[in-house]
Design an enzyme around this catalytic site. Structure first.
Site, PDB file in Angstrom:
ATOM      1  CB  CYS A 221      -1.125   0.252   1.255  1.00 17.21           C
ATOM      2  SG  CYS A 221      -0.361   0.319   2.756  1.00 17.21           S
TER       3      CYS A 221
ATOM      4  CG  HIS B   6      -4.421   0.228   3.980  1.00 18.71           C
ATOM      5  ND1 HIS B   6      -3.489  -0.822   2.994  1.00 18.71           N
ATOM      6  CD2 HIS B   6      -5.648  -0.071   3.546  1.00 18.71           C
ATOM      7  CE1 HIS B   6      -4.566  -0.870   2.021  1.00 18.71           C
ATOM      8  NE2 HIS B   6      -5.320  -0.002   2.398  1.00 18.71           N
TER       9      HIS B   6
ATOM     10  CD  GLU C 223      -7.901  -0.651  -0.476  1.00 15.90           C
ATOM     11  OE1 GLU C 223      -7.324  -0.366   0.448  1.00 15.90           O
ATOM     12  OE2 GLU C 223      -9.180  -0.718  -1.022  1.00 15.90           O
TER      13      GLU C 223
END
Length: 351
Positions: free
Chosen positions: A247, A302, A314
């Site tokens: 990520c 994240h 993402e």
């Protein structure tokens, strides 16, 4: 100093020596190559026979050039998805039409049943990807070749690597040129999932560029610890051998490339939040290019890139590909920050 650090130092030393001893001339010749096609391909699995989908998904993580779309198109071209295909003249066998000598050198047991059989789809597809990636390395390492890397590798698969080297590119054989053309057409058409347009129509400037670079990676695998400022890279741990992004490396890559290499985010999510937290953004004030974070202070795990219209792009987690999803503000959503106009941006402009 651990093994990875020692390896990195060794690679750096080799690179310096190559430049001193003439590596620069070799690199100049390599500039006639273009590629690789690492992004922009999200495999339409509905176009793939069901038993081949999982093996193809695994094989597509072997190297970034041999995408799922390319491999699927190649299998249709080689055998029309027939595991029992056989060419009497060449003795080419199975889905990927391996001749006996090539299979003996590269064939692998793709499904762990104890045998490597070119007529077994998991074995054939895994070996196809391994051999294609070997050919990618082959054409990349040769000087004097002209063309796109993946097209040269496909030509080598069809006509043999020696002929590609002999002709300095795709050999002028009708079978080979038709082979390469058919695969590229199938890969970019039938086997590419039609992607919904991102809601950035009319958006200009740096935010649009950052989003564009992230969007080009849709369909690329998640790889924990993988990804660099210049593209997908091999992951670690559970994702060892998987080529892609995690990520934080995805948003870092997108900002670095989209800003013309003037904005370099830190590598990990915690540090990315710390570097941009001076510009917090409420959900109702989000703008394209903002970063969204999940976790708790000191353990933010994240990050995603806001693209507008309530959506984000993402790299979600191991086993999944980069994709566009609606934003999530429940659970452990932590908050959003803005990069443009903040300390990283100001430092880059000042420099």
């Amino acid at each position: 100093m651990n093994g990875k650090v020692i390896g990195a130092v060794a690679v750096l030393l080799v690179a310096v020596l190559l430049l001193i001893l003439g590596g620069g001339a070799q690199e100049e010749q390599k500039r006639t190559l273009t590629g690789p096609m690492t992004g922009g391909c999200q495999l339409d699995e509905d176009a793939v026979p069901e038993p081949m989908r999982a093996p193809l998904r695994r094989a597509a993580a072997t190297c970034p050039e041999a995408t799922g779309c390319i491999l699927a198109a190649q299998l249709e071209t080689e055998s029309n998805w027939n595991p029992d295909a056989y060419n009497v003249g060449s003795q080419a066998t199975g889905l990927a039409q391996f001749i006996p000598t090539t299979w003996a050198a590269y064939g692998v047991d793709g499904d762990g049943d104890g045998t490597a059989d070119p007529r077994d789809p998991p074995d054939a597809i895994a070996t196809q990807a391994i051999y294609m990636c070997h050919l990618v390395d082959f054409v990349t390492e040769r000087t004097g070749l002209t063309g796109e890397i993946i097209e040269l590798a496909l030509a080598a698969y069809n006509a043999g690597p020696g002929n590609v080297e002999r002709f300095g590119g795709i050999p002028p054989f009708a079978e080979t040129t038709n082979y390469v053309t058919k695969i590229r057409d199938l890969a970019s058409g039938k086997y590419t999932l039609e992607r919904s347009a991102l809601p950035v129509e009319g958006l200009h400037g740096r935010a649009a560029e950052v989003i564009r670079f992230a969007d080009q990676q849709r369909g690329v695998m998640y790889a924990w610890g993988g990804g660099t400022l210049n593209g997908p890279g091999e992951g670690f741990g559970i994702d060892a051998g998987v080529v892609g992004f995690d990520c934080s490396s995805l948003v870092r890559y997108a900002y670095y490339q989209g800003s013309g290499q003037t904005i370099t985010l830190p590598r990990v999510t915690d540090a990315q939040y710390d570097a941009t937290k001076s510009q917090p953004v409420p959900v109702d004030r989000l703008q394209p290019g903002d970063l969204l974070f999940w976790g708790v202070l000191g353990n933010i795990h994240h990050v995603a890139l806001y693209v507008g219209d309530g959506q984000m792009i993402e790299a979600p987690q191991s086993g999944q590909t980069i994709l566009v999803t609606p934003i999530r503000t429940g659970g452990d959503y932590f908050g959003a920050t803005r990069v443009f106009g903040g300390p990283l941006d100001a430092t880059a402009v000042a420099a």
